[in-house]
Scaffold this motif. Structure first.
Motif, PDB file in Angstrom:
ATOM      1  N   GLU A   1      23.401  76.296  45.988  1.00 44.05           N
ATOM      2  CA  GLU A   1      23.364  77.756  45.888  1.00 44.05           C
ATOM      3  C   GLU A   1      21.942  78.200  45.516  1.00 44.05           C
ATOM      4  OE1 GLU A   1      24.997  81.218  42.857  1.00 44.05           O
ATOM      5  OE2 GLU A   1      25.673  79.157  42.597  1.00 44.05           O
TER       6      GLU A   1
ATOM      7  N   ILE B   1      19.345  80.209  43.814  1.00 47.19           N
ATOM      8  CA  ILE B   1      19.316  81.024  42.603  1.00 47.19           C
ATOM      9  C   ILE B   1      18.159  82.028  42.659  1.00 47.19           C
ATOM     10  CG2 ILE B   1      19.023  80.964  40.079  1.00 47.19           C
ATOM     11  CD1 ILE B   1      21.612  79.676  40.973  1.00 47.19           C
ATOM     12  N   LEU B   2      16.998  81.557  43.094  1.00 45.61           N
ATOM     13  CA  LEU B   2      15.809  82.406  43.099  1.00 45.61           C
ATOM     14  C   LEU B   2      14.846  81.932  44.178  1.00 45.61           C
ATOM     15  CD1 LEU B   2      14.077  84.627  41.676  1.00 45.61           C
ATOM     16  CD2 LEU B   2      13.229  82.832  40.170  1.00 45.61           C
TER      17      LEU B   2
ATOM     18  N   TRP C   1      17.332  76.163  43.234  1.00 39.41           N
ATOM     19  CA  TRP C   1      18.692  75.994  43.757  1.00 39.41           C
ATOM     20  C   TRP C   1      19.578  75.403  42.676  1.00 39.41           C
ATOM     21  CZ3 TRP C   1      19.951  77.036  48.901  1.00 39.41           C
ATOM     22  CH2 TRP C   1      18.880  77.237  49.771  1.00 39.41           C
ATOM     23  N   ARG C   2      20.835  75.792  42.645  1.00 42.58           N
ATOM     24  CA  ARG C   2      21.845  75.073  41.858  1.00 42.58           C
ATOM     25  C   ARG C   2      22.477  74.089  42.842  1.00 42.58           C
ATOM     26  NH1 ARG C   2      24.161  76.357  37.190  1.00 42.58           N
ATOM     27  NH2 ARG C   2      23.615  78.553  37.446  1.00 42.58           N
TER      28      ARG C   2
ATOM     29  N   PHE D   1      19.953  71.505  38.910  1.00 44.99           N
ATOM     30  CA  PHE D   1      18.998  72.383  39.584  1.00 44.99           C
ATOM     31  C   PHE D   1      18.008  71.566  40.405  1.00 44.99           C
ATOM     32  CE2 PHE D   1      20.274  74.646  35.746  1.00 44.99           C
ATOM     33  CZ  PHE D   1      20.788  75.794  36.313  1.00 44.99           C
TER      34      PHE D   1
ATOM     35  N   TYR E   1      14.264  72.410  42.113  1.00 42.31           N
ATOM     36  CA  TYR E   1      13.285  73.486  42.028  1.00 42.31           C
ATOM     37  C   TYR E   1      11.913  73.062  42.516  1.00 42.31           C
ATOM     38  CZ  TYR E   1      11.941  70.988  37.782  1.00 42.31           C
ATOM     39  OH  TYR E   1      11.542  70.015  36.894  1.00 42.31           O
TER      40      TYR E   1
ATOM     41  N   LEU F   1      16.131  76.788  32.770  1.00 43.02           N
ATOM     42  CA  LEU F   1      15.365  77.569  33.744  1.00 43.02           C
ATOM     43  C   LEU F   1      14.387  78.542  33.103  1.00 43.02           C
ATOM     44  CD1 LEU F   1      18.077  78.312  36.450  1.00 43.02           C
ATOM     45  CD2 LEU F   1      16.303  76.544  36.456  1.00 43.02           C
TER      46      LEU F   1
END
Length: 98
Positions: free
Chosen positions: A8, A10-11, A28-29, A41, A43, A81
């Motif tokens: 998913e 996230i940002l 991402w998750r 996560f 990242y 995070l």
């Protein structure tokens, strides 16, 4: 064939800081930790200056959590995070003050 849970987003943002200078953050998750990390996560955070990554935080599979400051690479102790992003921006501030 049944597929498992998906990652998913996230940002995802790209911030232009000056001509030839931008920060990009993608988080991402993930359904299970990336090999080498113990959290859920995936990242990458990067400061790009004139097309060169000068500050980077990521957790690519196998290497786990780490950061690059210029040519130096160091293990990064991931603790959440908010702290990840604060540490990234702190290293950017230090880089820009040089």
């Amino acid at each position: 064939m049944k597929r498992g849970p998906k990652a998913e987003l996230i940002l995802k943002e790209r911030l232009e800081l000056a001509t030839g200078l931008f920060a990009e953050i993608v988080i991402w998750r993930v359904p299970e930790p990336v090999r080498g990390s113990s959290h859920d996560f995936k990242y990458r955070l990067a400061l790009i200056e004139n097309n060169i990554g000068v500050v980077r935080y990521d957790n690519e599979a196998g290497k786990g959590d780490h950061k690059h400051i210029g040519v130096d690479e160091a293990i990064y102790q991931f603790s959440g995070l908010d702290t990840l992003q604060a540490d990234f921006w702190h290293d950017i501030e230090r880089r820009l003050k040089r």
